[in-house]
Design a protein around this motif. Structure first.
Motif, PDB file in Angstrom:
ATOM      1  N   UNK A  50       0.811  -1.203   0.000  1.00 26.73           N
ATOM      2  CA  UNK A  50       0.000   0.000   0.000  1.00 26.73           C
ATOM      3  C   UNK A  50       0.846   1.255   0.000  1.00 26.73           C
ATOM      4  N   UNK A  51       1.930   1.254   0.780  1.00 21.71           N
ATOM      5  CA  UNK A  51       2.788   2.437   0.877  1.00 21.71           C
ATOM      6  C   UNK A  51       3.528   2.726  -0.418  1.00 21.71           C
ATOM      7  N   UNK A  52       3.570   1.757  -1.339  1.00 20.10           N
ATOM      8  CA  UNK A  52       4.205   1.969  -2.641  1.00 20.10           C
ATOM      9  C   UNK A  52       3.207   2.468  -3.679  1.00 20.10           C
ATOM     10  N   UNK A  53       1.987   2.780  -3.232  1.00 19.04           N
ATOM     11  CA  UNK A  53       0.993   3.330  -4.133  1.00 19.04           C
ATOM     12  C   UNK A  53       0.016   2.320  -4.693  1.00 19.04           C
ATOM     13  N   UNK A  54       0.074   1.080  -4.197  1.00 16.44           N
ATOM     14  CA  UNK A  54      -0.848   0.049  -4.662  1.00 16.44           C
ATOM     15  C   UNK A  54      -2.101   0.088  -3.796  1.00 16.44           C
ATOM     16  N   UNK A  55      -3.196   0.561  -4.364  1.00 14.75           N
ATOM     17  CA  UNK A  55      -4.427   0.725  -3.592  1.00 14.75           C
ATOM     18  C   UNK A  55      -5.239  -0.558  -3.487  1.00 14.75           C
ATOM     19  N   UNK A  56      -4.806  -1.623  -4.166  1.00 15.96           N
ATOM     20  CA  UNK A  56      -5.572  -2.861  -4.170  1.00 15.96           C
ATOM     21  C   UNK A  56      -5.089  -3.876  -3.145  1.00 15.96           C
ATOM     22  N   UNK A  57      -3.933  -3.658  -2.540  1.00 15.75           N
ATOM     23  CA  UNK A  57      -3.392  -4.617  -1.591  1.00 15.75           C
ATOM     24  C   UNK A  57      -3.394  -4.011  -0.188  1.00 15.75           C
ATOM     25  N   UNK A  58      -3.665  -4.849   0.802  1.00 16.98           N
ATOM     26  CA  UNK A  58      -3.681  -4.398   2.192  1.00 16.98           C
ATOM     27  C   UNK A  58      -2.402  -4.868   2.891  1.00 16.98           C
ATOM     28  N   UNK A  59      -1.566  -3.899   3.254  1.00 16.03           N
ATOM     29  CA  UNK A  59      -0.317  -4.177   3.970  1.00 16.03           C
ATOM     30  C   UNK A  59      -0.165  -3.169   5.108  1.00 16.03           C
ATOM     31  N   UNK A  60      -1.054  -3.182   6.088  1.00 17.98           N
ATOM     32  CA  UNK A  60      -1.043  -2.131   7.121  1.00 17.98           C
ATOM     33  C   UNK A  60       0.243  -2.089   7.940  1.00 17.98           C
ATOM     34  N   UNK A  61       0.878  -3.220   8.172  1.00 20.22           N
ATOM     35  CA  UNK A  61       2.084  -3.215   8.997  1.00 20.22           C
ATOM     36  C   UNK A  61       3.312  -2.736   8.232  1.00 20.22           C
ATOM     37  N   UNK A  62       3.403  -3.114   6.958  1.00 21.84           N
ATOM     38  CA  UNK A  62       4.476  -2.557   6.134  1.00 21.84           C
ATOM     39  C   UNK A  62       4.254  -1.067   5.925  1.00 21.84           C
ATOM     40  N   UNK A  63       2.997  -0.679   5.771  1.00 20.19           N
ATOM     41  CA  UNK A  63       2.695   0.752   5.638  1.00 20.19           C
ATOM     42  C   UNK A  63       3.100   1.493   6.917  1.00 20.19           C
TER      43      UNK A  63
END
Length: 451
Positions: A50-63
C-alpha cells in the motif's frame, strides 16, 4: 530526497559520469548499538505494498514501517534469483566475487560473512526461515537457529525444517510464514540476547500460491487490475521461456487467470504482513521497538504477467527491483528515498549500525549517509546480471539491458516510462546515450565481473 532532475541533466550526467560511484566507508560507533531485525520476503515485487501506491493490496504493517521509517523506492538486486541474491546480503559482494551466480553454488570461503562480523562486534545472531545457500546458517556464523527450511520452494500447509547443524528435517504443520514468525518470537523471548541481529527469512509469496482462505478471499479476480505492461505473450523471445517459472501457465496468458494468480499472490503478502505485525507488537510490548532497527526487503521480484512473463529471471524492473523499508533509531520517519541502492548494501549498513569496521573487499555501500541526510546518493549506477542471458546498467533516469545470446539491447527512460513499454535503443536521438551506457556496462564487466 524525492527531488527530480531534468531529462537533459540526467542524460548529461550519464554521458560524463565515471564508471562507478565512489566507495563510502563508515563505522559510526553508537553508545548503545541497536538491535537489528531483518525480515526478508521471497519473490515480492516492489509495487506490492500500500505504501508503494498500490491501492488494491492491504499491507497495514508494512505501511506502518514506511510511515514511521524510510522507504527506498529504487532498491535493486544484482541477480534476480533467490540463491545469488541472498548470498549478496550475506557477503556484501556481487555473485561474480562471492562465487554464487546460480542455484546450488557455494559461497566462497574467503568471502566475508555478515553474521561472523556482527558476532565479533558483540552481537548475538539468529536465523529462522528459508535458507537457500550452501550448508546451514550456523556454518556461516549465525549462533542461533530455529525452524530453518533448507530449500527453494514448498507448499503452504506444512514445512520441513532443521534446528541444528546436522539434524534431519522434520515436518511442521502450519502456514510457513506463521511457523517462522513463531520461531522468531521464541528466539526473541529466549536465547537471543541484546544486542541481536535476527534474520526472519520467509518463503512467501513464492509459488505455489495458496494463501489461507480468508486472505485469498480478500482479493477476488474481478477486483484485480492488471498492470499497464501486462502482455499475453512477450514482445520477443528472451530465450528463457523454457525455464520452470515460465511454464507454470500456458501462453497466450488468460487475463482472468493472471488476475486470479495475482489475487493469491496478494493474499500471501497480506498474510505475511500480519506476521510482521506480530513481530512489531512483541517489540513494542517488550520495550525494544525504539532501540531496534527493523528492515524489510525481498530477495527479488516477480513479473506475473508483466511483459508476457511469469518468473523473475529477467532484468525488467519487476524482476530486479524490490521493496526496502527501514525503521529505527536514527532513521527519519515518513521519508521516501529515491537514491539507487542494492540489496548487498545491507551488509555494510548493518555493520555501520553496529559500529563495526567494514571490510575493504565488501562491494556494497552503507546506506547510513542517505538516512542521515549526509549524501544524496551512494551509487550512480546499478548493475545486474543473470546467467549468460542478460546484463544491465541502470542510472536514476535510464536503463540499458543487453541480451548476450542475441546481441539485442533495450533502452528505457524510466521516469517517463516506468513500465518499460517504449524501447529507445533504435532511436537516433538516443544513440550517444546508448553508447555511453554500453561503455559503462562494459567497464563493469571488465573490472568487476571478469575478476
Amino acid at each position: 530526497m524525492t527531488g527530480k532532475i531534468s531529462r537533459r541533466a540526467a542524460t548529461a550526467a550519464i554521458l560524463g559520469a565515471a564508471a562507478f560511484p565512489s566507495v563510502i566507508r563508515r563505522a559510526s560507533a553508537a553508545p548503545e548499538p541497536p538491535n537489528i531485525l531483518f525480515i526478508l520476503a521471497d519473490d515480492m515485487v516492489f509495487r506490492a505494498m500500500g505504501c508503494a501506491g498500490n491501492s488494491e493490496i492491504e499491507t497495514p504493517n508494512l505501511d506502518r514501517l514506511a510511515r514511521e521509517g524510510t522507504r527506498f523506492t529504487r532498491c535493486h538486486v544484482s541477480n534476480p534469483i533467490c540463491t545469488p541474491s541472498r548470498a549478496t546480503i550475506l557477503t556484501g559482494q556481487y555473485g561474480c566475487r562471492n562465487g554464487v551466480t546460480f542455484f546450488g553454488m557455494p559461497i566462497r570461503e574467503d568471502s566475508p560473512r555478515l553474521p561472523r562480523l556482527l558476532n565479533e562486534a558483540g552481537y548475538h545472531t539468529g536465523y529462522t526461515g528459508k535458507w537457500h545457500n550452501n550448508s546451514r546458517p550456523n556454518q556461516h556464523g549465525f549462533q542461533h537457529m530455529r525452524h530453518v527450511f533448507l530449500g527453494g520452494m514448498h507448499g503452504y500447509d506444512d514445512i520441513p525444517v532443521v534446528e541444528h547443524a546436522d539434524d534431519k528435517p522434520s515436518i511442521l504443520t502450519g502456514q510457513p510464514s506463521t511457523v517462522f514468525t513463531d520461531a522468531a518470537l521464541e528466539l526473541l523471548q529466549g536465547s537471543l540476547q541484546e544486542p541481536y541481529c535476527l534474520f526472519v527469512c520467509h518463503k512467501a509469496p513464492h509459488d505455489p500460491r495458496n494463501p489461507p482462505p480468508e486472505y485469498e478471499a480478500m482479493y477476488p479476480p474481478e477486483k484485480i487490475t492488471l498492470p499497464p505492461n501486462f502482455m499475453r505473450e512477450p514482445r520477443f523471445d528472451p530465450l528463457t521461456l523454457h525455464i520452470r517459472d515460465e511454464l507454470l501457465h500456458p501462453r497466450p496468458f488468460d487475463p482472468e487467470l493472471i488476475r486470479r494468480e495475482t489475487g493469491k499472490y496478494y493474499g500471501l503478502i497480506s498474510h505475511l504482513d500480519s506476521q510482521v505485525g506480530r513481530l512489531l507488537d512483541h517489540l513494542e510490548k517488550s520495550g525494544q521497538l525504539e532501540r531496534s532497527v527493523i528492515v524489510f526487503a525481498s530477495d527479488n521480484g516477480l513479473t506475473l504477467g508483466a511483459h508476457g512473463l511469469l518468473g523473475k529471471q529477467t532484468l525488467y524492473e519487476e524482476g530486479v527491483r524490490v521493496p526496502l523499508i527501514m525503521r529505527g533509531p536514527g532513521i527519519p520517519a515518513g521519508r521516501v528515498c529515491d537514491a539507487l541502492v542494492d540489496l548487498m548494501d545491507l551488509f555494510p549498513t548493518f555493520l555501520d549500525f553496529a559500529g563495526a569496521p567494514i571490510p575493504a573487499e565488501v562491494q556494497g555501500h552503507s546506506l547510513r549517509p542517505l538516512l542521515a541526510g549526509e549524501k544524496e546518493e551512494v551509487r550512480d549506477s546499478i548493475f545486474c546480471h543473470y546467467e549468460d542471458y542478460f546484463r544491465m546498467v541502470r542510472t536514476p533516469s535510464h536503463k540499458l539491458v543487453r541480451h548476450l545470446k542475441t546481441g539485442r539491447e533495450e533502452l528505457f527512460e524510466l521516469e517517463a516510462d516506468p513500465f518499460e513499454l517504449q524501447d529507445l535503443s533504435g532511436s537516433p536521438e538516443h544513440t550517444r546515450l546508448r553508447k555511453a551506457l554500453g561503455e559503462r556496462l562494459d567497464r563493469w564487466r571488465k573490472e568487476i565481473e571478469a575478476v
